[in-house]
Design a protein around this motif. Structure first.
Motif, PDB file in Angstrom:
ATOM      1  N   VAL A 240      30.225  23.028   6.332  1.00  0.00           N
ATOM      2  CA  VAL A 240      29.366  23.951   7.080  1.00  0.00           C
ATOM      3  C   VAL A 240      30.149  24.735   8.129  1.00  0.00           C
ATOM      4  CG1 VAL A 240      27.406  24.031   8.678  1.00  0.00           C
ATOM      5  CG2 VAL A 240      27.288  22.610   6.652  1.00  0.00           C
ATOM      6  N   ASN A 241      31.166  24.127   8.686  1.00  0.00           N
ATOM      7  CA  ASN A 241      31.940  24.794   9.741  1.00  0.00           C
ATOM      8  C   ASN A 241      33.049  25.686   9.200  1.00  0.00           C
ATOM      9  OD1 ASN A 241      30.402  23.738  11.809  1.00  0.00           O
ATOM     10  ND2 ASN A 241      31.624  21.871  11.915  1.00  0.00           N
ATOM     11  N   SER A 242      33.108  25.868   7.901  1.00  0.00           N
ATOM     12  CA  SER A 242      34.121  26.735   7.301  1.00  0.00           C
ATOM     13  C   SER A 242      33.439  27.902   6.571  1.00  0.00           C
ATOM     14  CB  SER A 242      34.974  25.934   6.311  1.00  0.00           C
ATOM     15  OG  SER A 242      35.839  26.800   5.618  1.00  0.00           O
ATOM     16  N   PRO A 243      33.266  29.038   7.273  1.00  0.00           N
ATOM     17  CA  PRO A 243      32.604  30.174   6.635  1.00  0.00           C
ATOM     18  C   PRO A 243      33.284  30.613   5.339  1.00  0.00           C
ATOM     19  CG  PRO A 243      32.746  30.535   8.985  1.00  0.00           C
ATOM     20  CD  PRO A 243      33.548  29.295   8.680  1.00  0.00           C
TER      21      PRO A 243
ATOM     22  N   ARG B  18      23.151  28.455  11.658  1.00  0.00           N
ATOM     23  CA  ARG B  18      23.833  27.329  12.320  1.00  0.00           C
ATOM     24  C   ARG B  18      24.052  27.519  13.808  1.00  0.00           C
ATOM     25  NH1 ARG B  18      26.950  30.486   9.666  1.00  0.00           N
ATOM     26  NH2 ARG B  18      29.024  31.102  10.322  1.00  0.00           N
ATOM     27  N   ASN B  19      24.266  28.730  14.293  1.00  0.00           N
ATOM     28  CA  ASN B  19      24.515  28.941  15.721  1.00  0.00           C
ATOM     29  C   ASN B  19      23.295  29.487  16.460  1.00  0.00           C
ATOM     30  OD1 ASN B  19      27.146  28.044  15.455  1.00  0.00           O
ATOM     31  ND2 ASN B  19      27.910  30.075  14.943  1.00  0.00           N
ATOM     32  N   GLY B  20      22.248  29.818  15.722  1.00  0.00           N
ATOM     33  CA  GLY B  20      21.034  30.333  16.349  1.00  0.00           C
ATOM     34  C   GLY B  20      21.172  31.727  16.929  1.00  0.00           C
ATOM     35  N   ASN B  21      22.240  32.428  16.579  1.00  0.00           N
ATOM     36  CA  ASN B  21      22.506  33.762  17.083  1.00  0.00           C
ATOM     37  C   ASN B  21      21.975  34.785  16.069  1.00  0.00           C
ATOM     38  OD1 ASN B  21      23.933  36.289  17.329  1.00  0.00           O
ATOM     39  ND2 ASN B  21      25.335  35.278  18.739  1.00  0.00           N
ATOM     40  N   ALA B  22      21.073  35.668  16.504  1.00  0.00           N
ATOM     41  CA  ALA B  22      20.445  36.637  15.597  1.00  0.00           C
ATOM     42  C   ALA B  22      21.478  37.576  14.966  1.00  0.00           C
ATOM     43  CB  ALA B  22      19.374  37.438  16.321  1.00  0.00           C
TER      44      ALA B  22
ATOM     45  N   GLU C  95      24.674  37.073  14.446  1.00  0.00           N
ATOM     46  CA  GLU C  95      25.489  36.325  13.485  1.00  0.00           C
ATOM     47  C   GLU C  95      24.689  36.056  12.203  1.00  0.00           C
ATOM     48  OE1 GLU C  95      27.708  32.074  13.274  1.00  0.00           O
ATOM     49  OE2 GLU C  95      27.925  33.198  15.154  1.00  0.00           O
ATOM     50  N   PHE C  96      23.416  35.745  12.358  1.00  0.00           N
ATOM     51  CA  PHE C  96      22.560  35.506  11.185  1.00  0.00           C
ATOM     52  C   PHE C  96      22.451  36.771  10.337  1.00  0.00           C
ATOM     53  CE2 PHE C  96      18.243  35.534   9.280  1.00  0.00           C
ATOM     54  CZ  PHE C  96      18.422  34.505   8.371  1.00  0.00           C
ATOM     55  N   ILE C  97      22.215  37.900  10.976  1.00  0.00           N
ATOM     56  CA  ILE C  97      22.105  39.175  10.247  1.00  0.00           C
ATOM     57  C   ILE C  97      23.410  39.482   9.521  1.00  0.00           C
ATOM     58  CG2 ILE C  97      21.876  41.678  10.548  1.00  0.00           C
ATOM     59  CD1 ILE C  97      19.847  40.999  12.834  1.00  0.00           C
TER      60      ILE C  97
ATOM     61  N   PHE D  11      23.961  39.739   5.543  1.00  0.00           N
ATOM     62  CA  PHE D  11      24.594  40.931   4.976  1.00  0.00           C
ATOM     63  C   PHE D  11      25.729  40.540   4.032  1.00  0.00           C
ATOM     64  CE2 PHE D  11      28.111  43.996   5.201  1.00  0.00           C
ATOM     65  CZ  PHE D  11      27.500  45.088   4.618  1.00  0.00           C
ATOM     66  N   PHE D  12      26.608  39.638   4.480  1.00  0.00           N
ATOM     67  CA  PHE D  12      27.721  39.190   3.633  1.00  0.00           C
ATOM     68  C   PHE D  12      27.200  38.514   2.363  1.00  0.00           C
ATOM     69  CE2 PHE D  12      30.670  38.938   7.515  1.00  0.00           C
ATOM     70  CZ  PHE D  12      31.219  40.173   7.235  1.00  0.00           C
TER      71      PHE D  12
END
Length: 192
Positions: free
Chosen positions: A49-52, A80-84, A86-88, A92-93
């Motif tokens: 999980v910690n390795s994108p 995982r980080n709860g950051n909008a 980063e989630f977006i 996208f990726f």
């Protein structure tokens, strides 16, 4: 409404409902796991999980090999980080990777057509997809893009019958809609 048009509408609606049901199951499981499972029980998956890079590679492999892991699981990973932002970016990726995997499957279908591997896949995994392709045409590509219908397998099948690439790419853009529609639902499930 003609019988054929009614059949197409029914095919689309049934598969969209299946997709929504599948999303519902994943969301309910996510909420239950989030509320009921202690984090130390999930520590064994932390290195993954910690390795994108590893997660994106796993997602690409899953998308290329008939969607073994639903894309929604990877969207949940994006929380995982709860950051909008980063989630977006993660969604996208994932969207780009999924679309690219579909394109690769299309060309792989063109290349593998007539081989023993293709015949094996056709008999074992795609049984009935060819009939659906002839029956529903471009709608099959759209439905596979939006629902749990095997997107990669559909792309490979479409490539194998020499479906026009420009039309295939156009209809495959619906894959973007799936990610755009599911991402807000998954985000909301996270804040529950």
């Amino acid at each position: 409404m003609s019988l054929f048009r009614r059949d197409k509408t029914r095919f689309l609606v049934i598969n969209l409902l299946r997709g929504l049901a599948w999303l519902g199951v994943i969301i309910i499981a996510f909420i239950l796991i989030k509320k009921q499972v202690d984090n130390h029980y999930l520590a064994w998956i932390e290195p993954l999980v910690n390795s994108p890079a590893l997660m994106y590679l796993l997602f690409y492999a899953s998308e290329q090999i008939f969607g073994l892991i639903p894309p929604e699981i990877f969207m949940i990973w994006g929380l995982r980080n709860g950051n909008a932002q980063e989630f977006i970016l993660t969604v996208f990726f994932l969207t780009v990777i999924s679309f690219f995997a579909g394109m690769m499957a299309y060309f792989l279908g063109k290349y593998l057509y007539g081989t023993k591997l293709y015949d094996f896949l056709f008999r074992r995994l795609w049984k009935g997809l060819d009939e659906k392709l002839h029956r529903y045409g471009p709608l099959l590509i759209i439905v596979a893009s939006l629902t749990p219908l095997p997107y990669s397998g559909t792309c490979m099948l479409v490539g194998s019958v020499n479906y026009p690439p420009a039309k295939f790419f156009l209809y495959s853009l619906f894959r973007i809609l799936r990610f755009a529609a599911y991402a807000p639902v998954i985000w909301q499930a996270n804040v529950m």
